[in-house]
Design a protein around this motif. Sequence first.
Motif, PDB file in Angstrom:
ATOM      1  N   THR A 111      48.933  42.683  45.048  1.00 12.80           N
ATOM      2  CA  THR A 111      48.054  42.757  43.884  1.00 12.80           C
ATOM      3  C   THR A 111      48.944  42.760  42.644  1.00 12.80           C
ATOM      4  OG1 THR A 111      46.433  44.067  45.108  1.00 12.80           O
ATOM      5  CG2 THR A 111      46.263  44.096  42.699  1.00 12.80           C
ATOM      6  N   ALA A 133      44.555  40.609  39.159  1.00 16.17           N
ATOM      7  CA  ALA A 133      43.451  41.431  38.646  1.00 16.17           C
ATOM      8  C   ALA A 133      43.885  42.054  37.324  1.00 16.17           C
ATOM      9  CB  ALA A 133      43.081  42.517  39.652  1.00 16.17           C
ATOM     10  N   VAL A 193      46.544  38.438  44.901  1.00  9.72           N
ATOM     11  CA  VAL A 193      45.388  38.489  44.013  1.00  9.72           C
ATOM     12  C   VAL A 193      45.868  38.936  42.635  1.00  9.72           C
ATOM     13  CG1 VAL A 193      43.621  38.904  45.780  1.00  9.72           C
ATOM     14  CG2 VAL A 193      44.750  40.848  44.710  1.00  9.72           C
ATOM     15  N   PHE A 217      43.240  34.087  43.356  1.00  8.19           N
ATOM     16  CA  PHE A 217      43.784  34.321  44.693  1.00  8.19           C
ATOM     17  C   PHE A 217      44.580  33.094  45.104  1.00  8.19           C
ATOM     18  CE2 PHE A 217      43.493  33.432  49.265  1.00  8.19           C
ATOM     19  CZ  PHE A 217      44.129  34.553  49.761  1.00  8.19           C
ATOM     20  N   ALA A 277      39.191  40.608  41.492  1.00  9.99           N
ATOM     21  CA  ALA A 277      40.333  39.767  41.124  1.00  9.99           C
ATOM     22  C   ALA A 277      39.857  38.524  40.399  1.00  9.99           C
ATOM     23  CB  ALA A 277      41.104  39.371  42.376  1.00  9.99           C
ATOM     24  N   ASP A 282      48.835  42.914  38.380  1.00  6.72           N
ATOM     25  CA  ASP A 282      47.955  43.181  37.245  1.00  6.72           C
ATOM     26  C   ASP A 282      48.357  42.334  36.027  1.00  6.72           C
ATOM     27  OD1 ASP A 282      50.064  44.475  35.916  1.00  6.72           O
ATOM     28  OD2 ASP A 282      49.300  46.484  36.284  1.00  6.72           O
TER      29      ASP A 282
END
Length: 180
Positions: free
Chosen positions: A100, A20, A18, A35, A32, A102
Amino acid sequence: MLAQKIAIVGSTNTDMVVIADRIPVPGETVLASHFFMNPGDKGAHQEMAIARGWGYAKFITKVGSDVFGRQSSRLFDEEGIDARFILEDSQLPSGVALITVDRSRENSIVVNQGGNDALLPDDFTDELLLELEQCKMVLMQFEIPTQTVLFVARYAVSKGLKVIINPAPVQEIPDACSLI
Protein backbone atom coordinates in the motif's frame (compact mmCIF):
# COMPACT_ATOMS: atom_id res chain seq x y z
CA MET A 1 27.76 -7.17 -23.27
CA LEU A 2 29.23 -8.65 -20.11
CA ALA A 3 31.64 -11.44 -20.97
CA GLN A 4 31.37 -13.17 -17.62
CA LYS A 5 28.36 -15.24 -16.65
CA ILE A 6 26.63 -14.35 -13.39
CA ALA A 7 24.37 -16.55 -11.29
CA ILE A 8 21.56 -14.99 -9.30
CA VAL A 9 20.33 -17.24 -6.49
CA GLY A 10 17.38 -15.50 -4.96
CA SER A 11 13.78 -14.61 -4.58
CA THR A 12 10.98 -13.72 -6.91
CA ASN A 13 7.57 -12.36 -5.97
CA THR A 14 4.56 -10.79 -7.57
CA ASP A 15 4.08 -7.31 -6.14
CA MET A 16 0.43 -6.27 -5.83
CA VAL A 17 0.38 -2.52 -5.33
CA VAL A 18 -2.49 -0.24 -4.37
CA ILE A 19 -2.28 3.56 -4.28
CA ALA A 20 -4.48 5.24 -1.68
CA ASP A 21 -4.71 8.62 0.02
CA ARG A 22 -3.40 7.05 3.19
CA ILE A 23 -2.34 3.76 4.69
CA PRO A 24 -5.16 2.25 6.77
CA VAL A 25 -4.84 1.89 10.52
CA PRO A 26 -5.61 -1.55 12.00
CA GLY A 27 -9.23 -2.50 11.42
CA GLU A 28 -9.86 0.26 8.88
CA THR A 29 -10.74 -0.08 5.19
CA VAL A 30 -9.44 2.58 2.80
CA LEU A 31 -10.41 2.74 -0.87
CA ALA A 32 -7.56 2.75 -3.39
CA SER A 33 -7.33 4.91 -6.48
CA HIS A 34 -5.00 2.61 -8.46
CA PHE A 35 -3.93 -1.04 -8.58
CA PHE A 36 -1.13 -2.72 -10.52
CA MET A 37 1.06 -5.80 -10.38
CA ASN A 38 4.81 -6.01 -11.00
CA PRO A 39 7.45 -8.68 -10.84
CA GLY A 40 9.24 -8.12 -7.57
CA ASP A 41 11.88 -9.06 -5.04
CA LYS A 42 15.58 -8.48 -5.10
CA GLY A 43 16.56 -11.65 -6.96
CA ALA A 44 14.17 -10.98 -9.84
CA HIS A 45 15.20 -7.32 -9.99
CA GLN A 46 18.91 -8.22 -10.13
CA GLU A 47 18.23 -10.76 -12.85
CA MET A 48 16.20 -8.40 -15.03
CA ALA A 49 18.76 -5.59 -14.66
CA ILE A 50 21.55 -7.87 -15.85
CA ALA A 51 19.47 -9.27 -18.72
CA ARG A 52 18.48 -5.78 -19.88
CA GLY A 53 21.79 -4.04 -19.42
CA TRP A 54 24.82 -6.25 -19.29
CA GLY A 55 24.24 -9.64 -20.72
CA TYR A 56 23.95 -13.14 -19.47
CA ALA A 57 22.93 -14.48 -16.08
CA LYS A 58 21.43 -17.67 -14.73
CA PHE A 59 18.51 -17.29 -12.35
CA ILE A 60 17.94 -19.87 -9.62
CA THR A 61 14.72 -19.32 -7.69
CA LYS A 62 11.61 -21.22 -6.60
CA VAL A 63 7.98 -20.44 -7.33
CA GLY A 64 4.70 -22.21 -6.61
CA SER A 65 2.76 -24.16 -9.22
CA ASP A 66 0.19 -21.40 -9.50
CA VAL A 67 -0.78 -18.50 -11.75
CA PHE A 68 1.91 -16.22 -10.26
CA GLY A 69 4.64 -18.81 -10.82
CA ARG A 70 3.57 -19.31 -14.44
CA GLN A 71 3.37 -15.54 -14.93
CA SER A 72 6.90 -15.07 -13.53
CA SER A 73 8.32 -17.84 -15.74
CA ARG A 74 6.65 -16.33 -18.82
CA LEU A 75 8.01 -12.87 -18.00
CA PHE A 76 11.55 -14.18 -17.52
CA ASP A 77 11.31 -16.00 -20.85
CA GLU A 78 10.15 -12.78 -22.57
CA GLU A 79 13.11 -10.92 -21.01
CA GLY A 80 15.53 -13.49 -22.44
CA ILE A 81 16.52 -14.76 -19.00
CA ASP A 82 17.95 -18.27 -18.67
CA ALA A 83 15.10 -19.61 -16.56
CA ARG A 84 15.93 -23.31 -16.74
CA PHE A 85 16.48 -23.24 -13.01
CA ILE A 86 13.24 -21.64 -11.91
CA LEU A 87 12.22 -24.47 -9.64
CA GLU A 88 8.62 -25.20 -8.73
CA ASP A 89 7.15 -26.19 -5.39
CA SER A 90 3.88 -28.09 -5.70
CA GLN A 91 2.87 -27.47 -2.07
CA LEU A 92 3.55 -23.75 -1.60
CA PRO A 93 2.22 -20.74 -3.48
CA SER A 94 4.54 -18.33 -5.26
CA GLY A 95 5.80 -15.40 -3.23
CA VAL A 96 3.66 -12.27 -3.17
CA ALA A 97 4.04 -8.81 -1.68
CA LEU A 98 0.99 -6.72 -0.81
CA ILE A 99 2.01 -3.07 -0.96
CA THR A 100 0.00 0.00 0.00
CA VAL A 101 1.43 3.38 -1.05
CA ASP A 102 -0.03 6.65 0.21
CA ARG A 103 -0.05 10.06 -1.51
CA SER A 104 3.24 11.06 0.20
CA ARG A 105 4.83 7.85 -1.12
CA GLU A 106 5.09 6.16 2.26
CA ASN A 107 4.39 2.46 2.03
CA SER A 108 3.32 -0.53 4.02
CA ILE A 109 4.39 -3.95 2.78
CA VAL A 110 3.38 -7.46 3.79
CA VAL A 111 5.23 -10.35 2.11
CA ASN A 112 4.36 -14.02 1.90
CA GLN A 113 7.61 -15.74 0.89
CA GLY A 114 5.85 -18.80 -0.52
CA GLY A 115 8.22 -20.83 -2.69
CA ASN A 116 11.14 -18.54 -1.84
CA ASP A 117 11.24 -20.12 1.63
CA ALA A 118 11.49 -23.57 0.05
CA LEU A 119 14.65 -22.92 -2.01
CA LEU A 120 16.89 -25.22 0.03
CA PRO A 121 20.37 -26.74 -0.31
CA ASP A 122 18.79 -30.06 -1.39
CA ASP A 123 17.53 -28.29 -4.54
CA PHE A 124 21.10 -27.85 -5.74
CA THR A 125 21.53 -31.01 -7.79
CA ASP A 126 24.86 -31.98 -9.35
CA GLU A 127 23.60 -30.49 -12.63
CA LEU A 128 22.74 -27.20 -10.97
CA LEU A 129 26.09 -27.04 -9.15
CA LEU A 130 27.90 -27.64 -12.47
CA GLU A 131 25.93 -24.72 -13.92
CA LEU A 132 27.07 -22.52 -11.02
CA GLU A 133 30.69 -23.49 -11.70
CA GLN A 134 30.39 -22.04 -15.22
CA CYS A 135 29.80 -18.60 -13.73
CA LYS A 136 32.33 -16.10 -12.47
CA MET A 137 30.11 -14.54 -9.83
CA VAL A 138 27.10 -15.39 -7.65
CA LEU A 139 24.68 -12.71 -6.39
CA MET A 140 22.35 -13.49 -3.49
CA GLN A 141 20.25 -11.84 -0.79
CA PHE A 142 18.51 -12.95 2.39
CA GLU A 143 15.04 -13.27 0.89
CA ILE A 144 15.72 -16.99 0.63
CA PRO A 145 16.64 -19.24 3.58
CA THR A 146 19.94 -18.36 5.28
CA GLN A 147 21.02 -22.00 5.10
CA THR A 148 20.74 -21.82 1.30
CA VAL A 149 22.72 -18.58 1.09
CA LEU A 150 25.48 -20.08 3.25
CA PHE A 151 25.49 -23.38 1.31
CA VAL A 152 25.77 -21.64 -2.06
CA ALA A 153 28.36 -19.14 -0.77
CA ARG A 154 30.57 -21.91 0.60
CA TYR A 155 30.28 -23.91 -2.61
CA ALA A 156 30.98 -20.89 -4.82
CA VAL A 157 34.02 -19.83 -2.78
CA SER A 158 35.37 -23.41 -2.92
CA LYS A 159 35.21 -23.17 -6.74
CA GLY A 160 36.90 -19.76 -6.88
CA LEU A 161 33.77 -17.78 -7.72
CA LYS A 162 33.15 -14.27 -6.44
CA VAL A 163 30.17 -14.00 -4.10
CA ILE A 164 28.15 -10.85 -3.46
CA ILE A 165 25.40 -10.91 -0.84
CA ASN A 166 22.90 -8.12 -0.32
CA PRO A 167 22.21 -8.51 3.43
CA ALA A 168 18.55 -7.59 3.14
CA PRO A 169 16.24 -8.07 4.79
CA VAL A 170 18.33 -7.49 7.89
CA GLN A 171 18.84 -10.57 10.01
CA GLU A 172 21.41 -12.14 12.26
CA ILE A 173 24.00 -14.13 10.32
CA PRO A 174 26.97 -16.21 11.40
CA ASP A 175 30.44 -14.72 11.47
CA ALA A 176 31.50 -13.83 7.90
CA CYS A 177 34.52 -16.13 8.26
CA SER A 178 32.15 -19.09 8.42
CA LEU A 179 31.27 -18.48 4.76
CA ILE A 180 34.65 -19.77 3.65
